[in-house]
Design a protein around this motif. Structure first.
Motif, PDB file in Angstrom:
ATOM      1  N   ASP A  24       0.831  -1.209   0.000  1.00  0.00           N
ATOM      2  CA  ASP A  24       0.000   0.000   0.000  1.00  0.00           C
ATOM      3  C   ASP A  24       0.865   1.259   0.000  1.00  0.00           C
ATOM      4  N   GLN A  25       1.922   1.250   0.804  1.00  0.00           N
ATOM      5  CA  GLN A  25       2.812   2.416   0.869  1.00  0.00           C
ATOM      6  C   GLN A  25       3.523   2.642  -0.468  1.00  0.00           C
ATOM      7  N   ARG A  26       3.918   1.567  -1.116  1.00  0.00           N
ATOM      8  CA  ARG A  26       4.556   1.708  -2.427  1.00  0.00           C
ATOM      9  C   ARG A  26       3.575   2.298  -3.446  1.00  0.00           C
ATOM     10  N   GLN A  27       2.327   1.863  -3.389  1.00  0.00           N
ATOM     11  CA  GLN A  27       1.308   2.398  -4.295  1.00  0.00           C
ATOM     12  C   GLN A  27       1.096   3.883  -4.037  1.00  0.00           C
ATOM     13  N   GLN A  28       1.017   4.273  -2.769  1.00  0.00           N
ATOM     14  CA  GLN A  28       0.834   5.685  -2.433  1.00  0.00           C
ATOM     15  C   GLN A  28       2.036   6.514  -2.872  1.00  0.00           C
ATOM     16  N   ALA A  29       3.233   5.966  -2.712  1.00  0.00           N
ATOM     17  CA  ALA A  29       4.437   6.685  -3.145  1.00  0.00           C
ATOM     18  C   ALA A  29       4.425   6.887  -4.660  1.00  0.00           C
ATOM     19  N   GLN A  30       3.996   5.864  -5.391  1.00  0.00           N
ATOM     20  CA  GLN A  30       3.922   5.991  -6.854  1.00  0.00           C
ATOM     21  C   GLN A  30       2.908   7.065  -7.248  1.00  0.00           C
ATOM     22  N   GLU A  31       1.755   7.076  -6.594  1.00  0.00           N
ATOM     23  CA  GLU A  31       0.750   8.103  -6.878  1.00  0.00           C
ATOM     24  C   GLU A  31       1.273   9.495  -6.541  1.00  0.00           C
ATOM     25  N   ALA A  32       2.028   9.612  -5.442  1.00  0.00           N
ATOM     26  CA  ALA A  32       2.596  10.911  -5.067  1.00  0.00           C
ATOM     27  C   ALA A  32       3.625  11.366  -6.106  1.00  0.00           C
ATOM     28  N   ARG A  33       4.436  10.439  -6.617  1.00  0.00           N
ATOM     29  CA  ARG A  33       5.407  10.802  -7.654  1.00  0.00           C
ATOM     30  C   ARG A  33       4.701  11.301  -8.919  1.00  0.00           C
ATOM     31  N   GLU A  34       3.608  10.641  -9.279  1.00  0.00           N
ATOM     32  CA  GLU A  34       2.845  11.078 -10.453  1.00  0.00           C
ATOM     33  C   GLU A  34       2.238  12.458 -10.232  1.00  0.00           C
ATOM     34  N   GLU A  35       1.738  12.717  -9.028  1.00  0.00           N
ATOM     35  CA  GLU A  35       1.166  14.023  -8.705  1.00  0.00           C
ATOM     36  C   GLU A  35       2.242  15.107  -8.752  1.00  0.00           C
ATOM     37  N   VAL A  36       3.427  14.816  -8.230  1.00  0.00           N
ATOM     38  CA  VAL A  36       4.526  15.780  -8.273  1.00  0.00           C
ATOM     39  C   VAL A  36       4.901  16.075  -9.721  1.00  0.00           C
ATOM     40  N   LYS A  37       4.941  15.037 -10.545  1.00  0.00           N
ATOM     41  CA  LYS A  37       5.271  15.227 -11.965  1.00  0.00           C
ATOM     42  C   LYS A  37       4.233  16.131 -12.632  1.00  0.00           C
ATOM     43  N   ARG A  38       2.947  15.879 -12.353  1.00  0.00           N
ATOM     44  CA  ARG A  38       1.884  16.692 -12.930  1.00  0.00           C
ATOM     45  C   ARG A  38       1.991  18.141 -12.464  1.00  0.00           C
ATOM     46  N   LEU A  39       2.258  18.351 -11.183  1.00  0.00           N
ATOM     47  CA  LEU A  39       2.374  19.716 -10.664  1.00  0.00           C
ATOM     48  C   LEU A  39       3.591  20.439 -11.236  1.00  0.00           C
ATOM     49  N   ARG A  40       4.684  19.737 -11.451  1.00  0.00           N
ATOM     50  CA  ARG A  40       5.857  20.364 -12.068  1.00  0.00           C
ATOM     51  C   ARG A  40       5.553  20.794 -13.497  1.00  0.00           C
ATOM     52  N   GLU A  41       4.822  19.949 -14.228  1.00  0.00           N
ATOM     53  CA  GLU A  41       4.438  20.316 -15.594  1.00  0.00           C
ATOM     54  C   GLU A  41       3.533  21.541 -15.590  1.00  0.00           C
ATOM     55  N   GLU A  42       2.607  21.592 -14.639  1.00  0.00           N
ATOM     56  CA  GLU A  42       1.716  22.751 -14.554  1.00  0.00           C
ATOM     57  C   GLU A  42       2.491  24.010 -14.184  1.00  0.00           C
ATOM     58  N   ARG A  43       3.439  23.894 -13.269  1.00  0.00           N
ATOM     59  CA  ARG A  43       4.279  25.045 -12.901  1.00  0.00           C
ATOM     60  C   ARG A  43       5.074  25.536 -14.110  1.00  0.00           C
ATOM     61  N   ALA A  44       5.576  24.590 -14.899  1.00  0.00           N
ATOM     62  CA  ALA A  44       6.326  24.971 -16.100  1.00  0.00           C
ATOM     63  C   ALA A  44       5.413  25.711 -17.084  1.00  0.00           C
ATOM     64  N   ARG A  45       4.152  25.304 -17.191  1.00  0.00           N
ATOM     65  CA  ARG A  45       3.209  26.007 -18.073  1.00  0.00           C
ATOM     66  C   ARG A  45       2.980  27.430 -17.607  1.00  0.00           C
ATOM     67  N   TRP A  46       2.926  27.627 -16.283  1.00  0.00           N
ATOM     68  CA  TRP A  46       2.678  28.969 -15.760  1.00  0.00           C
ATOM     69  C   TRP A  46       3.862  29.898 -16.011  1.00  0.00           C
ATOM     70  N   HIS A  47       5.026  29.372 -16.330  1.00  0.00           N
ATOM     71  CA  HIS A  47       6.166  30.222 -16.681  1.00  0.00           C
ATOM     72  C   HIS A  47       6.093  30.696 -18.139  1.00  0.00           C
ATOM     73  N   ASP A  48       5.185  30.146 -18.879  1.00  0.00           N
ATOM     74  CA  ASP A  48       4.988  30.546 -20.279  1.00  0.00           C
ATOM     75  C   ASP A  48       4.036  31.745 -20.315  1.00  0.00           C
ATOM     76  N   PRO A  49       4.468  32.891 -20.837  1.00  0.00           N
ATOM     77  CA  PRO A  49       3.607  34.086 -20.846  1.00  0.00           C
ATOM     78  C   PRO A  49       2.321  33.893 -21.654  1.00  0.00           C
ATOM     79  N   ALA A  50       2.354  33.109 -22.695  1.00  0.00           N
ATOM     80  CA  ALA A  50       1.152  32.886 -23.500  1.00  0.00           C
ATOM     81  C   ALA A  50       0.094  32.138 -22.687  1.00  0.00           C
ATOM     82  N   TYR A  51       0.523  31.171 -21.882  1.00  0.00           N
ATOM     83  CA  TYR A  51      -0.419  30.413 -21.056  1.00  0.00           C
ATOM     84  C   TYR A  51      -1.028  31.321 -19.978  1.00  0.00           C
ATOM     85  N   VAL A  52      -0.205  32.178 -19.383  1.00  0.00           N
ATOM     86  CA  VAL A  52      -0.702  33.091 -18.348  1.00  0.00           C
ATOM     87  C   VAL A  52      -1.737  34.030 -18.952  1.00  0.00           C
TER      88      VAL A  52
END
Length: 156
Positions: A73-101
């Motif tokens: 269960d802990q390994r599954q939760q860690a994998q889900e957390a890694r995926e969430e971090v990856k998604r949030l990093r991609e979203e943060r990178a989009r917010w650095h794009d002036p066209a997206y803002v």
């Protein structure tokens, strides 16, 4: 002679009664333990040791299985957390794009560029409202502000 004879007869009777007692004891032993189902002392001790081992090892085995499940269960939760971090990093990178803002400001805050004209329909919706769906996110921020002020005024 009759005395010797008497003593021999008496001796024979005594021997006969002793032999009868031995036979009786042997028969009673056979009746107590039927053949093939003898439980020796060693077998009883072995059974007792095996039962105690089962009882002693049952709890640690259950704990082991439970902990393995928790680890999975802990390994599954860690994998889900890694995926969430990856998604949030991609979203943060989009917010650095002036066209997206700019796109998000136009969409959610109804901003317009200098020189453009923003239109608000008489029903209160902006010009980019889709399919008649209007909620707080579809109205300009200033209309949401005035609506909340009007609602708080009318309640009190």
């Amino acid at each position: 002679m009759p005395a010797d004879r008497f003593s021999t007869a008496t001796r024979l009777r005594a021997l006969g009664s002793q032999a009868a007692e031995r036979v009786y004891r042997a028969q009673s032993r056979r009746m107590r333990t039927p053949p093939g189902s003898r439980l020796t002392g060693r077998a009883a001790v072995l059974a007792l040791v095996l039962c105690s081992l089962v009882v002693v090892l049952a709890y640690p085995a259950r704990q082991y299985v439970t902990q393995r499940s928790q680890i999975a269960d802990q390994r599954q939760q860690a994998q889900e957390a890694r995926e969430e971090v990856k998604r949030l990093r991609e979203e943060r990178a989009r917010w650095h794009d002036p066209a997206y803002v700019e796109q998000q400001a136009r969409l959610h805050l109804h901003y317009v560029r200098p020189g453009e004209t923003g239109y608000v329909r008489p029903d209160g919706s902006a010009d980019d409202t889709r399919d008649g769906d209007e909620g707080p996110a579809d109205r300009p921020w200033y209309q949401n502000l005035w609506r909340s002020i009007d609602l708080s005024d009318s309640d009190g």
